[in-house]
Scaffold this motif. Structure first.
Motif, PDB file in Angstrom:
ATOM      1  N   GLN A  31       0.823  -1.201   0.000  1.00 27.81           N
ATOM      2  CA  GLN A  31       0.000   0.000   0.000  1.00 27.81           C
ATOM      3  C   GLN A  31       0.863   1.259   0.000  1.00 27.81           C
ATOM      4  N   PHE A  32       1.932   1.258   0.802  1.00 25.21           N
ATOM      5  CA  PHE A  32       2.825   2.414   0.861  1.00 25.21           C
ATOM      6  C   PHE A  32       3.429   2.686  -0.515  1.00 25.21           C
ATOM      7  N   CYS A  33       3.913   1.637  -1.169  1.00 22.80           N
ATOM      8  CA  CYS A  33       4.552   1.810  -2.483  1.00 22.80           C
ATOM      9  C   CYS A  33       3.560   2.288  -3.533  1.00 22.80           C
ATOM     10  N   GLN A  34       2.325   1.805  -3.449  1.00 22.40           N
ATOM     11  CA  GLN A  34       1.301   2.294  -4.370  1.00 22.40           C
ATOM     12  C   GLN A  34       1.018   3.776  -4.132  1.00 22.40           C
ATOM     13  N   ASP A  35       0.935   4.148  -2.881  1.00 23.68           N
ATOM     14  CA  ASP A  35       0.598   5.529  -2.539  1.00 23.68           C
ATOM     15  C   ASP A  35       1.681   6.518  -2.957  1.00 23.68           C
ATOM     16  N   PHE A  36       2.945   6.068  -2.947  1.00 24.00           N
ATOM     17  CA  PHE A  36       4.046   6.997  -3.202  1.00 24.00           C
ATOM     18  C   PHE A  36       4.838   6.666  -4.471  1.00 24.00           C
ATOM     19  N   GLY A  37       4.287   5.820  -5.327  1.00 23.99           N
ATOM     20  CA  GLY A  37       4.859   5.593  -6.645  1.00 23.99           C
ATOM     21  C   GLY A  37       6.186   4.868  -6.650  1.00 23.99           C
ATOM     22  N   ILE A  38       6.370   3.926  -5.760  1.00 25.70           N
ATOM     23  CA  ILE A  38       7.604   3.140  -5.701  1.00 25.70           C
ATOM     24  C   ILE A  38       7.404   1.848  -6.466  1.00 25.70           C
ATOM     25  N   ALA A  39       8.353   1.499  -7.325  1.00 25.17           N
ATOM     26  CA  ALA A  39       8.250   0.308  -8.168  1.00 25.17           C
ATOM     27  C   ALA A  39       8.233  -0.966  -7.330  1.00 25.17           C
ATOM     28  N   ASP A  40       7.558  -1.979  -7.840  1.00 24.90           N
ATOM     29  CA  ASP A  40       7.426  -3.255  -7.117  1.00 24.90           C
ATOM     30  C   ASP A  40       8.781  -3.846  -6.774  1.00 24.90           C
ATOM     31  N   GLU A  41       9.738  -3.739  -7.704  1.00 27.11           N
ATOM     32  CA  GLU A  41      11.051  -4.351  -7.463  1.00 27.11           C
ATOM     33  C   GLU A  41      11.883  -3.589  -6.431  1.00 27.11           C
ATOM     34  N   LYS A  42      11.383  -2.429  -6.005  1.00 31.13           N
ATOM     35  CA  LYS A  42      12.068  -1.647  -4.970  1.00 31.13           C
ATOM     36  C   LYS A  42      11.308  -1.685  -3.635  1.00 31.13           C
ATOM     37  N   ALA A  43      10.444  -2.683  -3.488  1.00 31.50           N
ATOM     38  CA  ALA A  43       9.697  -2.875  -2.246  1.00 31.50           C
ATOM     39  C   ALA A  43      10.345  -4.016  -1.472  1.00 31.50           C
ATOM     40  N   PHE A  44      10.818  -3.730  -0.271  1.00 33.05           N
ATOM     41  CA  PHE A  44      11.572  -4.710   0.507  1.00 33.05           C
ATOM     42  C   PHE A  44      10.907  -4.949   1.864  1.00 33.05           C
ATOM     43  N   THR A  45      10.933  -6.207   2.299  1.00 32.50           N
ATOM     44  CA  THR A  45      10.519  -6.522   3.670  1.00 32.50           C
ATOM     45  C   THR A  45      11.731  -6.769   4.557  1.00 32.50           C
ATOM     46  N   ASP A  46      12.915  -6.666   3.995  1.00 34.71           N
ATOM     47  CA  ASP A  46      14.163  -6.859   4.736  1.00 34.71           C
ATOM     48  C   ASP A  46      15.011  -5.603   4.589  1.00 34.71           C
ATOM     49  N   ALA A  47      15.336  -4.976   5.701  1.00 34.72           N
ATOM     50  CA  ALA A  47      16.085  -3.721   5.653  1.00 34.72           C
ATOM     51  C   ALA A  47      17.446  -3.895   5.004  1.00 34.72           C
ATOM     52  N   ALA A  48      18.092  -5.038   5.237  1.00 37.93           N
ATOM     53  CA  ALA A  48      19.419  -5.261   4.667  1.00 37.93           C
ATOM     54  C   ALA A  48      19.374  -5.246   3.148  1.00 37.93           C
ATOM     55  N   ALA A  49      18.294  -5.762   2.577  1.00 36.15           N
ATOM     56  CA  ALA A  49      18.170  -5.787   1.116  1.00 36.15           C
ATOM     57  C   ALA A  49      18.035  -4.378   0.561  1.00 36.15           C
ATOM     58  N   LEU A  50      17.275  -3.529   1.245  1.00 36.94           N
ATOM     59  CA  LEU A  50      17.155  -2.139   0.801  1.00 36.94           C
ATOM     60  C   LEU A  50      18.502  -1.433   0.900  1.00 36.94           C
ATOM     61  N   ILE A  51      19.178  -1.619   2.024  1.00 37.04           N
ATOM     62  CA  ILE A  51      20.462  -0.953   2.234  1.00 37.04           C
ATOM     63  C   ILE A  51      21.483  -1.368   1.184  1.00 37.04           C
ATOM     64  N   ASP A  52      21.434  -2.616   0.750  1.00 32.89           N
ATOM     65  CA  ASP A  52      22.391  -3.129  -0.235  1.00 32.89           C
ATOM     66  C   ASP A  52      22.041  -2.755  -1.669  1.00 32.89           C
ATOM     67  N   ASP A  53      20.882  -2.190  -1.902  1.00 34.31           N
ATOM     68  CA  ASP A  53      20.462  -1.829  -3.263  1.00 34.31           C
ATOM     69  C   ASP A  53      21.421  -0.772  -3.820  1.00 34.31           C
ATOM     70  N   PRO A  54      22.089  -1.053  -4.939  1.00 40.74           N
ATOM     71  CA  PRO A  54      23.060  -0.089  -5.480  1.00 40.74           C
ATOM     72  C   PRO A  54      22.436   1.207  -5.973  1.00 40.74           C
ATOM     73  N   ASP A  55      21.115   1.234  -6.182  1.00 46.86           N
ATOM     74  CA  ASP A  55      20.452   2.455  -6.638  1.00 46.86           C
ATOM     75  C   ASP A  55      20.144   3.419  -5.494  1.00 46.86           C
ATOM     76  N   VAL A  56      20.333   2.955  -4.263  1.00 43.80           N
ATOM     77  CA  VAL A  56      20.024   3.768  -3.095  1.00 43.80           C
ATOM     78  C   VAL A  56      21.285   4.497  -2.628  1.00 43.80           C
ATOM     79  N   ASP A  57      21.194   5.820  -2.505  1.00 43.82           N
ATOM     80  CA  ASP A  57      22.328   6.638  -2.045  1.00 43.82           C
ATOM     81  C   ASP A  57      22.235   6.980  -0.561  1.00 43.82           C
TER      82      ASP A  57
END
Length: 317
Positions: A31-57
């Motif tokens: 729901q959060f990603c839909q509301d704020f226009g975040i792509a499905d492949e950038k939706a994480f349930t694990d913080a470590a995965a988000l932190i490791d995403d090379p597109d994230v600064d």
């Protein structure tokens, strides 16, 4: 806070992009990603995965306070800049570890004390710095929230000592402590009473903190859970006084030389927009944010001293 203000502030800033999000609940994340226009492949349930995403600064950490330290350490190790919600951590030792990790990694560390960017607070700084109030004798702040959640409700961790590090003082009092230390300088002595009066949880729902500043000025911060108390800040000097009631409002009463005037100083429509704009600029310019890790640590040191004075056990017992 992410849903209420920060996500929109990131989208609003012309030099940032809301790239990814993480929530433990898959349904809430979707729901959060839909509301704020975040792509499905950038939706994480694990913080470590988000932190490791090379597109994230950079990452904005709005998790329970007990997660601020490990998530900041992980972000710094991955070379990501960090904006962490207040309070910065559960105690000064955790703040120090976060600050040192970000310094070693040469990444920016900001703390989300967004009231520092209110025009009203900037006007208070100008009145004090110019000497128009004379010598500041003291200040008082009172704040409260009707917050009273049952175990299991979303956000109930804010009333659990191990998760939050404390109760009303950490949650709503920390903002006022940050404002006062910014305006009045270093704190040299702290005394406090922190009590659980009407609540059934283990953290305090009532706290009064008295601070002595290096200048000699004395301030009090009174904070509560489960009440609709006014949100008031008053600063008294030898030449006058100023009253912000509410601090989150747009009217500052200035009393100088026997006169009294009301100044209209509205905050940004999105209260967190100036905070995000400054953090983004700090990353782009390679400078510290205006509210950096050192300042966040200073607020935690005051609160830790308050709990010691009150004889309250901290989250570590």
């Amino acid at each position: 806070m992410a849903r209420k203000r920060v996500a929109a502030a990131i989208l609003q800033d012309p030099h940032s992009e809301l790239m990814a999000a993480c929530r433990r609940s898959p349904a809430a994340l979707e729901q959060f990603c839909q509301d704020f226009g975040i792509a499905d492949e950038k939706a994480f349930t694990d913080a470590a995965a988000l932190i490791d995403d090379p597109d994230v600064d950079a990452v904005y950490i709005a998790s329970p306070v007990r997660e601020h330290l490990p998530q900041t350490l992980a972000a710094a190790a991955a070379g990501k800049h960090v904006l962490v919600e207040k309070p910065m951590a559960r105690d000064g030792r955790e703040c120090q570890a976060m600050l040192e990790a970000c310094q070693r990694a040469d990444v920016r560390l900001g703390v989300a004390y967004y009231r520092r960017f209110y025009p009203m607070v900037e006007r208070l700084e100008q009145l004090i710095g110019s000497g128009q109030l004379g010598t500041v004798l003291g200040a008082s702040a009172i704040t409260a929230t009707p917050l009273d959640m049952a175990p299991g409700e979303e956000g109930a961790w804010r009333m659990q000592s191990e998760a939050a590090g404390g109760g009303a003082l950490m949650d709503v009092g920390s903002h006022r402590i940050n404002v006062l230390t910014h305006l009045l300088g270093d704190v040299t002595e702290v005394k406090a009473i922190c009590e659980t009066v009407a609540a059934s949880y283990d953290t305090e729902d009532a706290a009064v903190v008295v601070m002595r500043f290096q200048s000699g000025a004395v301030a009090t911060v009174q904070c509560h859970f489960g009440s609709e108390d006014p949100d008031r800040l008053e600063i008294i000097g030898t030449k006058g006084r100023v009253i912000a009631e509410p601090l989150n409002g747009d009217r500052l009463v200035v009393e100088l030389g026997g006169g009294r005037q009301s100044e209209h100083l509205p905050p940004a429509e999105n209260l967190c927009a100036p905070l995000i704009a400054d953090f983004v600029a700090a990353v782009r310019q390679g400078r510290p944010p205006r509210v950096d890790g050192q300042e966040g640590w200073a607020a935690n040191e005051v609160m830790e001293a308050a709990y010691r004075s009150a004889g309250r056990s901290n989250h570590l017992g």
